[in-house]
Enzyme design. Structure first.
Site, PDB file in Angstrom:
ATOM      1  N   LYS A  36       0.821  -1.218   0.000  1.00 15.43           N
ATOM      2  CA  LYS A  36       0.000   0.000   0.000  1.00 15.43           C
ATOM      3  C   LYS A  36       0.854   1.267   0.000  1.00 15.43           C
ATOM      4  O   LYS A  36       0.501   2.273   0.588  1.00 15.43           O
ATOM      5  CB  LYS A  36      -0.927   0.024   1.219  1.00 15.43           C
ATOM      6  N   CYS A  37       1.971   1.217  -0.686  1.00 17.73           N
ATOM      7  CA  CYS A  37       2.936   2.312  -0.712  1.00 17.73           C
ATOM      8  C   CYS A  37       2.893   2.994  -2.077  1.00 17.73           C
ATOM      9  O   CYS A  37       2.539   2.362  -3.077  1.00 17.73           O
ATOM     10  CB  CYS A  37       4.333   1.719  -0.456  1.00 17.73           C
ATOM     11  N   GLY A  38       3.244   4.265  -2.124  1.00 19.91           N
ATOM     12  CA  GLY A  38       3.319   4.962  -3.399  1.00 19.91           C
ATOM     13  C   GLY A  38       4.345   4.340  -4.339  1.00 19.91           C
ATOM     14  O   GLY A  38       4.280   4.519  -5.551  1.00 19.91           O
ATOM     15  N   THR A  40       4.714   1.062  -4.579  1.00 15.65           N
ATOM     16  CA  THR A  40       4.257  -0.298  -4.852  1.00 15.65           C
ATOM     17  C   THR A  40       4.328  -0.681  -6.331  1.00 15.65           C
ATOM     18  O   THR A  40       4.584  -1.848  -6.637  1.00 15.65           O
ATOM     19  CB  THR A  40       2.832  -0.505  -4.273  1.00 15.65           C
TER      20      THR A  40
END
Length: 159
Positions: A36-38, A40
């Protein structure tokens, strides 16, 4: 006696112990990941490297980590399925772990001791990458924002 990369091990999400010695003679790219990371979308680039170089001896290992803004909410029971469905990941994922602090996984303690970063030895964010050569030597550390395709030349040299 100094610890060596091949003396280390890690567990898969299912709990199977994997010795790093299984990767002797191969280049290993180790990445702390989060779903759920930018950053990803890097999963796709990592998978591309895996597919392109696995037959030449590249091993990509993803270590999911929830230490950065709670960006890895998945559990060991769901992580592989989510990464496969959402990002096409077929490279080896390991069990969730910590990469900083008192509970730092031994693999990351070792990697950070060999290649510090801008913040000393701490990992700054998700998708920090470490490249280990065929002899178990940590040869390079890459910032989270470094895209997988940007390290392809180093991987070719390591192979």
């Amino acid at each position: 006696m100094e610890q060596k990369f091949y003396d280390l091990s890690a567990k898969t999400p299912a709990g199977k112990e994997v010795s790093m010695s299984e990767f002797a003679g191969k280049a290993v790219l180790i990445v702390n990941t989060a779903t759920k990371c930018g950053l990803t979308p890097q999963f796709e680039g990592l998978e591309h490297l895996h597919q392109k170089y696995k037959d030449q001896g590249l091993v990509v290992l993803g270590f999911p980590c929830n230490q950065f803004a709670g960006q890895e909410p998945e559990t060991n029971d769901t992580i592989e399925q989510v990464c496969q469905m959402n990002h096409g990941v077929t490279f080896q994922l390991m069990a969730k772990c910590d990469v900083n602090g008192d509970g730092t996984h031994p693999v990351f303690k070792y990697l950070k001791s060999k290649k510090g970063g801008l913040l000393g030895s701490s990992i700054k964010w998700n998708f920090t990458k470490f490249l280990v050569d065929k002899n178990g030597k940590v040869i390079k550390r890459y910032a989270p924002v470094t895209k997988p395709e940007a390290i392809e030349d180093d991987i070719r040299k390591a192979l």
